[in-house]
Design an enzyme around this catalytic site. Sequence first.
Site, PDB file in Angstrom:
ATOM      1  N   ASP A  55       0.860  -1.167   0.000  1.00 27.44           N
ATOM      2  CA  ASP A  55       0.000   0.000   0.000  1.00 27.44           C
ATOM      3  C   ASP A  55       0.912   1.237   0.000  1.00 27.44           C
ATOM      4  OD1 ASP A  55      -2.138   1.687  -0.072  1.00 27.44           O
ATOM      5  OD2 ASP A  55      -3.229   0.743   1.561  1.00 27.44           O
TER       6      ASP A  55
HETATM    7  C1  NOJ Z   1      -3.890   3.997   0.016  1.00 29.41           C
HETATM    8  C2  NOJ Z   1      -5.107   3.133   0.092  1.00 29.41           C
HETATM    9  O1  NOJ Z   1      -5.112   2.411   1.327  1.00 29.41           O
HETATM   10  C3  NOJ Z   1      -5.229   2.143  -1.027  1.00 29.41           C
HETATM   11  O2  NOJ Z   1      -6.452   1.502  -0.940  1.00 29.41           O
HETATM   12  C4  NOJ Z   1      -5.065   2.830  -2.351  1.00 29.41           C
HETATM   13  O3  NOJ Z   1      -5.197   1.897  -3.399  1.00 29.41           O
HETATM   14  C5  NOJ Z   1      -3.703   3.497  -2.385  1.00 29.41           C
HETATM   15  N1  NOJ Z   1      -3.625   4.472  -1.329  1.00 29.41           N
HETATM   16  C6  NOJ Z   1      -3.430   4.154  -3.721  1.00 29.41           C
HETATM   17  O4  NOJ Z   1      -4.213   5.265  -3.884  1.00 29.41           O
END
Ligand code: NOJ
Length: 741
Positions: free
Chosen positions: A281
């Site tokens: 993430d």
């Molecule tokens: C953080 C989020 O937790 C995740 O779900 C997302 O895909 C990413 N950022 C990218 O934007």
Amino acid sequence: MKKIALIFGLLFCFTTTFSQQNEIDRKVEELLQKMTLEEKIGQLNQYSGDSEATGPITINPNKQSEIKNGLLGSMLNVKTVEHTQQFQELAMQSRLKIPLLFGLDVVHGYKTTFPIPLAEAASWDLEAIELSARVAAVETSASGIHWTFAPMVDISRDPRWGRVMEGAGEDTYLGSKIAYARVKGFQGNQLGDTDAVMACVKHFAAYGAAVGGRDYNSVDMSYRMLWETFLPPFKAALDAGAATFMNSFNDLNGIPATGNTYLQRDILKGKWNFKGFVVSDWGSIGEMIAHGYSKDSKEAALQAITAGSDMDMESNAYRNNLVELVKVNKVSLDVIDDAVRRILYKKFELGLFDDPFKFSNPERQKAALTNLEHTKAARAIASKSIVLLKNEKNILPLSKETKTIAFIGPMVKPKRINHGFWSIDLKDVDSTYIVSQWEGLERKVGKNTKLLYAKGCSVEGTDKSGFKEAIAVAKKADVVILSIGEAFNMSGEAKSRSTIQLPGVQEDLIKELQKTGKPIVILINAGRPLVFNWTAENMPTIVYTWWLGSEAGNAIADILFGDYNPSGKLPMTFPRTEGQIPIYYNHFNTGRPAIGEDKIYKSAYIDLPNSPQFPFGFGLSYTTFQYSDLKLSTQKIKSSEAIEVSFKLTNSGKFEGEEVVQLYLRDKVGCVVRPIKELKDFEKVKLAIGETKTITFIIDKSKLSFYNDKLEYISEAGEFDLMIGSSSEDIRLISNFELVQ
Ligand code: NOJ
């Protein structure tokens, strides 16, 4: 003859897929041989592209020169044909011309915005949910994007957590079915088709159980609960062919998911044999330092790659450290090669080496973004997602001949608000295609109906100066529709709330309007279950609309005037107060269950009933349904056998309608205690007025199994209660049966 043809057909498909796989493996190996260590590690690196970020801003090195030097594998947040082409052209200037992968959070639609996923889950309509993901894939892929960071399949029992809006709610069975449907929708017939995008199942794992509902918080749970409640939707998504997984921000029992070998290597890539790749993430590799799990970025990179995180989103930890870690033999080349192979394989599978620009197609983009079928699909699922919570005086559906309607509230006129948190703002597309709630109503009513408007108040704040106008407008009307709720950006990532009451003075406005004595329809717009006890207890007509996307206005009008009969059912329990959270229908009985009013030395609150305000699976219709004639083919089965359960469902009311019939089971005694009921099947059934259908469910071992304390998936001899109902609490038919081994 037919059978033989089928066998040959299957054999042909199997051998073709197999030889395609071999061919891709061969190409991957060939390419790998040519790559320097730096180029390999570049493939494991992902940067955010356009100016907007979906996480804390990171200072990236010069992206353009990194791409030209073949040191970047993927980008996120790059949108449109124009931008994807620009970056891909840079990649084509690199030594080996390895194409970039473009990923984006297409969570509930690209241009055509669908209801937030929690709302879609309320439709319990798997076909419609798959179609929603399909439409999103068509629009996304035509814009040059190869990969969506969806579906989010985190189970959550805590509506304080802002990200419940992104998932399918609290139930593992429903969540698994929806996870499967969404992956199928995104990935279409096969990866490589120009209308398919890779799915990314997230967040692996247990992110939805963040302590206190506070985003990014720790998770501490038994492995039994992990396997039984939180992992099945991930497995279902994998069974649907999900190409990629994203790990999660939380630690699980003390080990951050990003550095968690048990999750990524043992379960996902081991036991489940996942062949795709895992992306971290946003910044989650670097965040292992703040977790207190890694002493610096180098150790974080070592731990993450060792644990099975293949691609580093925005931490720069792989870019800055992996070359050295390989050189000093802390990370083996085999580990790097394995991660690179997984990523290259997907690039080949998508066909990007044959044509790196195959997805960036201006004509296809234009056609996809103006396709009226997409609008129709969005309107249909938006109507199906709405949940009718109360209609005590049968004010709904409204007559299109109503003389004067007052449409009041802060949600009436804005457009983008209906899109919810994860909607995509396409800068060069104006917002005329989004149907506001006001516009939806205007289009619906006849010429003779007068529509009056007052804002009344804002979502937040204490200002009541608009009440006077709202009351005056209400007094002039035959019926009042009041649209209130939480702002679209009060749920979503990093949008946890400690109180989930209706914000601001909105409930005060309801109280004032009630004094006018006019019939009032309350529309509640939100990204989570809210607490609104006074309203729930005092107002006879309540419709929960969530955030419905670009067709919100039309869908709401369809429901209000009966052009679509409400069929949504809650995918999450609605608590009476935050103090009841976590609250969910499939809890254990405990040794001292509180039954009825008897709370003395019972598992109860002294100041509140245990029951929720609205239970899981609940939702009304304008018609009524009768359940009858329950039959079980047998009441005793061996684990190799199955029971056929059938019953009759009759539309006994005055409108055509759909009912979600729900099958719950209770395993009465187990080697580990079992929930008081568990959803094991459901069907959404459409019935004309007076029509009766026979519904059949099959119960076999798969519906009777669970994880014991050694994490073995077993079924046990014993008695089961069977319940069929219209919600988890509104049980209409009961029986029981026995499993004998
Ligand atoms: C953080 C989020 O937790 C995740 O779900 C997302 O895909 C990413 N950022 C990218 O934007």
